[in-house]
Design a protein around this motif. Structure first.
Motif, mmCIF file in Angstrom:
data_model
loop_
_atom_site.group_PDB
_atom_site.id
_atom_site.type_symbol
_atom_site.label_atom_id
_atom_site.label_comp_id
_atom_site.label_asym_id
_atom_site.label_seq_id
_atom_site.Cartn_x
_atom_site.Cartn_y
_atom_site.Cartn_z
ATOM 1 N N UNK A 86 29.632 78.697 16.434
ATOM 2 C CA UNK A 86 30.113 79.005 15.085
ATOM 3 C C UNK A 86 29.038 78.869 14.019
ATOM 4 N N UNK A 87 28.125 77.909 14.211
ATOM 5 C CA UNK A 87 27.054 77.750 13.232
ATOM 6 C C UNK A 87 26.183 78.992 13.166
ATOM 7 N N UNK A 88 25.835 79.561 14.314
ATOM 8 C CA UNK A 88 25.037 80.780 14.334
ATOM 9 C C UNK A 88 25.818 81.964 13.765
ATOM 10 N N UNK A 89 27.127 81.963 13.977
ATOM 11 C CA UNK A 89 27.948 83.039 13.426
ATOM 12 C C UNK A 89 27.932 83.003 11.899
ATOM 13 N N UNK A 145 15.640 86.284 14.315
ATOM 14 C CA UNK A 145 16.857 86.874 13.752
ATOM 15 C C UNK A 145 17.712 87.473 14.867
ATOM 16 N N UNK A 146 17.053 88.163 15.796
ATOM 17 C CA UNK A 146 17.798 88.731 16.921
ATOM 18 C C UNK A 146 18.452 87.626 17.741
ATOM 19 N N UNK A 147 17.727 86.530 17.972
ATOM 20 C CA UNK A 147 18.273 85.446 18.782
ATOM 21 C C UNK A 147 19.458 84.786 18.084
ATOM 22 N N UNK A 148 19.399 84.730 16.745
ATOM 23 C CA UNK A 148 20.523 84.172 15.985
ATOM 24 C C UNK A 148 21.792 84.973 16.241
ATOM 25 N N UNK A 149 21.702 86.302 16.085
ATOM 26 C CA UNK A 149 22.890 87.136 16.287
ATOM 27 C C UNK A 149 23.283 87.180 17.761
ATOM 28 N N UNK A 150 22.296 87.149 18.663
ATOM 29 C CA UNK A 150 22.620 87.148 20.087
ATOM 30 C C UNK A 150 23.385 85.889 20.465
ATOM 31 N N UNK A 151 22.973 84.747 19.924
ATOM 32 C CA UNK A 151 23.675 83.492 20.211
ATOM 33 C C UNK A 151 25.084 83.508 19.651
ATOM 34 N N UNK A 152 25.248 84.088 18.454
ATOM 35 C CA UNK A 152 26.578 84.121 17.849
ATOM 36 C C UNK A 152 27.545 85.000 18.627
ATOM 37 N N UNK A 153 27.019 85.951 19.418
ATOM 38 C CA UNK A 153 27.869 86.862 20.173
ATOM 39 C C UNK A 153 28.055 86.431 21.631
ATOM 40 N N UNK A 154 27.533 85.280 22.000
ATOM 41 C CA UNK A 154 27.750 84.779 23.360
ATOM 42 C C UNK A 154 29.097 84.064 23.448
#
Length: 284
Positions: free
Chosen positions: A251-254, A40-49
């Motif tokens: 965008x998919x992770x966002x 879950x953390x990696x999902x949000x971290x990827x969306x904020x890169x």
């Protein structure tokens, strides 16, 4: 004196052993929680890169960027997808909870002919794979004119065998004295259900409601069969970022991260009731 000293020594040893067991148990829980939280953390971290840093292996996204969210909002109607998905999940979970409440009340509180046979037949439908009922459901929805509609996603999911089984288990352990006292007061079965049974099953109903909501919220296959538009529900909207030339992961992770937020909010609101449901499930 010697006996008292031995007893005190044995008590200290037992207490030390209990403390060690608790420490081990908490350590195992911490490791499991960490393993569950990392994706879950990696999902949000990827969306904020930043888009050029999407494939970075750094655990901390820096500098932070909301470009993935703006790109996702430009490509799909995120608010519309969230509202459609929320409507489908709430309608499906509410209908399943209501039908399960009535069915489990009948199976647990009444005795009638062929009760066990009907209950076993009802439970047996749980063993039928979804792929077997998918085609008949699709044909029926086509005849009703519900293909490519949100109602077509909800109608086949109005009843949940799992919900009936869980609520029946709680109702069979419900104190029969309270029901007898309510009948002596002249209350009807309908009144007993809503004024006596339901208020005492709030923790179980809260735990079951979040399970049903999450199951409906995460459903992908059946909406993909019924709906032909990618801009209908959130799970199908994620397909907009998949292409033959590659997937647009940012965008998919966002969008996936925003899809997690309603479930988190629901759990936070019902957390106390859910914990009480698990505690009471072990009490007879």
């Amino acid at each position: 004196m010697t006996t008292d000293a031995q007893e005190e020594s044995g008590t200290e040893v037992r207490q030390t052993g209990t403390v060690i067991q608790r420490i081990r148990g908490h350590a195992v829980l911490i490791v499991i929680a960490f393993l569950c939280a990392v994706p879950i953390y990696w999902l949000f971290a990827t969306s904020l890169r930043r888009p050029e840093d999407i494939y970075s292996l750094s655990p901390f996204p820096w500098p932070l960027s909301i470009e993935n969210y703006t790109d996702a909002a430009a490509k799909v109607d995120i608010l519309g997808l969230l509202l459609n998905t929320l409507g489908v999940a709430v309608a499906s979970a509410t209908a399943q909870l209501l039908i399960a409440l009535l069915a489990s009340y009948a199976f647990a509180m009444y005795t009638f002919r062929f009760q066990k046979v009907l209950y076993l037949a009802f439970v047996g439908t749980w063993l039928v794979p979804f792929q077997v009922t998918m085609l008949p459901n699709y044909v029926l929805l086509y005849q009703l004119g519900l293909i490519n509609t949100l109602a077509g996603v909800v109608v086949p999911t109005l009843s949940s065998v799992l919900a009936v089984l869980m609520l029946r288990q709680h109702m069979t352990s419900f104190p029969k004295e309270l029901l007898a006292a309510a009948r002596m007061d002249g209350r009807s079965s309908w009144s007993i259900l809503w004024t006596v049974v339901v208020p005492n099953l709030r923790p179980a109903l809260a735990a079951l409601s979040i399970l049903l909501f999450i199951n409906s919220w995460n459903e992908y296959f059946w909406p993909a069969v019924v709906l032909q538009r990618s801009n209908s529900v959130l799970q199908l909207g994620l397909r907009s970022f998949m292409g033959t030339e590659g997937d647009d992961w940012g965008p998919m992770m966002a969008v996936a991260g925003m899809a997690c937020l309603p479930v988190f909010v629901l759990y936070i609101v019902l957390q106390r009731h859910i914990v009480n449901a698990f505690v009471r499930s072990g009490l007879k």
